[in-house]
Design a protein around this motif. Structure first.
Motif, mmCIF file in Angstrom:
data_model
loop_
_atom_site.group_PDB
_atom_site.id
_atom_site.type_symbol
_atom_site.label_atom_id
_atom_site.label_comp_id
_atom_site.label_asym_id
_atom_site.label_seq_id
_atom_site.Cartn_x
_atom_site.Cartn_y
_atom_site.Cartn_z
ATOM 1 N N GLY A 45 0.843 -1.184 0.000
ATOM 2 C CA GLY A 45 0.000 0.000 0.000
ATOM 3 C C GLY A 45 0.877 1.233 0.000
ATOM 4 N N THR A 46 0.274 2.360 0.306
ATOM 5 C CA THR A 46 0.997 3.628 0.314
ATOM 6 C C THR A 46 1.183 4.113 1.741
ATOM 7 O OG1 THR A 46 0.062 4.228 -1.834
ATOM 8 C CG2 THR A 46 0.990 6.011 -0.500
ATOM 9 N N PHE A 47 2.425 4.331 2.130
ATOM 10 C CA PHE A 47 2.751 4.877 3.436
ATOM 11 C C PHE A 47 3.117 6.353 3.277
ATOM 12 C CE2 PHE A 47 3.373 0.406 4.067
ATOM 13 C CZ PHE A 47 3.053 0.171 5.397
ATOM 14 N N SER A 48 2.640 7.169 4.192
ATOM 15 C CA SER A 48 2.985 8.585 4.166
ATOM 16 C C SER A 48 3.055 9.115 5.583
ATOM 17 C CB SER A 48 1.966 9.391 3.351
ATOM 18 O OG SER A 48 0.682 9.319 3.945
ATOM 19 N N SER A 49 3.647 10.283 5.727
ATOM 20 C CA SER A 49 3.788 10.908 7.034
ATOM 21 C C SER A 49 3.471 12.387 6.927
ATOM 22 C CB SER A 49 5.213 10.732 7.560
ATOM 23 O OG SER A 49 5.442 11.571 8.677
#
Length: 291
Positions: A45-49
Motif C-alpha cells: 500500500g501507500t505509506f505517508s507521514s
C-alpha cells in the motif's frame, strides 16, 4: 493497564540491519474493536507521514491500500520532542491534555472515543528539509479503556524487518528483563556500570533463548554477552537449554561509547537457531541511554 510481553512479536526481529522497511503489524486480542481480534501485517500500500520538525512532539503515519486505511498518531507532551524511549499513560490524540502523551490507532471505519495505552519509539529521524525520514514504534491501545488490547508495531522506512503473519497461541512462558532494577529506559554516563537482570518462568520444555545488545538503528558492530563478558561477534549468540522451569541471570555492563542501546531477550518453544518469528513465545527488552 496491563503489559503483555507475549504479544509484541514485531519488535523481536529488530537486528540493527538497515533495511528501510515499511509495515503495520496488528496483534489484536479478542473483542478489541480496532483490530477485530486478528493478527495482520500490512505492507502492500501507500505509506505517508504528516510529521515534520516544525511540530517535533508528534509523528503521524498514514497507510492506504485497496481495502484498508490506517492512521497512527504518536505524541509527546507539547513542550517535549518525540524521541526514542517509552511513553506511558497515553490518552487519545489529539484530545489529550497538553502535559500528557497522545496515542491513536484508527482506520477502516473504526476509531475510539476514548482510549488508554502506551508506546515505545524505537527509531526516529528527519532529513535535511526537516521531513520525517524514518520511524518505528511499538504500541498497546485499549479502546474505550476496555481490557481487550491492540498490540502492534509500525515501521516507516525503518531498520525493522517485516514480520510474518503467523503468531502462535499464547504459551505459558513469562520473562522479565530489568536494568538497574527498573523496566527502563535507563540513563547512565559512559564508563558507568549498569546492572542487568532477567527472570524466566515456564512450564514448557525445549526453550531457546536469544539475547542481543546493540545500538538502536545501526548496522554497526554489536556487543554480545558470552561467558560473563561482552564481546564483539559477527552473529547472534544463542543460549539453549533442554528444560527450563525457572531461570534468573544477573550481570553488569560498563559501556564506553555514548548512544542509545537496546537489550532484548527472546524465548521460543522450539530449539531452532536463530529464534524465528513464527515460533515466538515471549520476550522483553530494555532501553539503555548512554550519555
Amino acid at each position: 493497564m496491563k503489559k503483555n510481553n507475549l504479544l509484541l512479536p514485531a519488535l523481536l526481529i529488530f537486528s540493527g540491519i538497515v533495511s528501510a522497511d515499511s509495515f503495520i503489524f496488528f496483534n489484536s486480542e479478542k473483542d478489541d474493536y480496532i483490530g477485530q481480534g486478528e493478527t495482520r501485517v500490512w505492507t502492500n500500500g501507500t505509506f505517508s507521514s504528516k510529521s515534520t520538525q516544525d511540530k517535533p512532539n508528534v509523528v503521524s503515519i498514514n497507510f492506504t491500500s485497496d481495502d484498508n486505511w490506517w492512521n497512527l498518531d504518536f505524541a509527546a507532551p507539547e513542550n517535549q520532542t518525540l524521541s526514542v524511549g517509552s511513553y506511558t499513560n497515553a490518552t487519545r490524540y489529539p484530545f489529550q491534555e497538553s502535559n500528557e502523551n497522545g496515542l491513536s490507532v484508527s482506520g477502516s471505519g473504526r476509531g475510539c472515543n476514548t482510549l488508554e495505552g502506551q508506546f515505545e519509539v524505537l527509531e526516529i529521524s528527519y532529513d535535511a528539509d526537516g521531513k520525517l525520514s524514518s520511524f518505528a514504534a511499538t504500541f498497546e491501545q485499549h479502546c474505550e479503556k476496555a481490557d481487550p488490547a491492540l498490540f502492534g508495531t509500525v515501521s516507516f522506512n525503518s531498520s525493522l524487518s517485516t514480520p510474518t503473519t503467523t503468531v502462535p497461541d499464547n504459551v505459558n512462558i513469562t520473562v522479565d528483563l530489568k536494568a538497574n532494577s527498573v523496566d527502563g529506559p535507563v540513563t547512565i554516563k559512559a564508563g558507568d556500570t549498569v546492572n542487568l537482570n532477567w527472570s524466566i518462568q515456564t512450564d514448557s520444555t525445549d526453550i531457546t533463548a536469544e539475547y542481543w545488545l546493540g545500538l538502536i538503528g545501526t548496522s554497526s558492530e554489536k556487543k554480545w554477552f558470552n561467558s560473563g563478558r561482552w564481546q564483539n561477534t559477527p552473529g547472534s549468540l544463542i543460549w539453549k537449554t533442554d528444560t527450563v522451569k525457572s531461570a534468573q541471570r544477573d550481570f553488569s555492563w560498563t559501556p564506553q561509547v555514548p548512544g542509545i542501546y537496546m537489550l532484548q531477550l527472546i524465548l521460543d518453544t522450539q530449539t531452532t537457531s536463530p529464534v524465528k518469528i513464527d515460533q515466538l513465545s515471549a520476550h522483553d527488552h530494555v532501553v539503555i541511554i548512554v550519555e
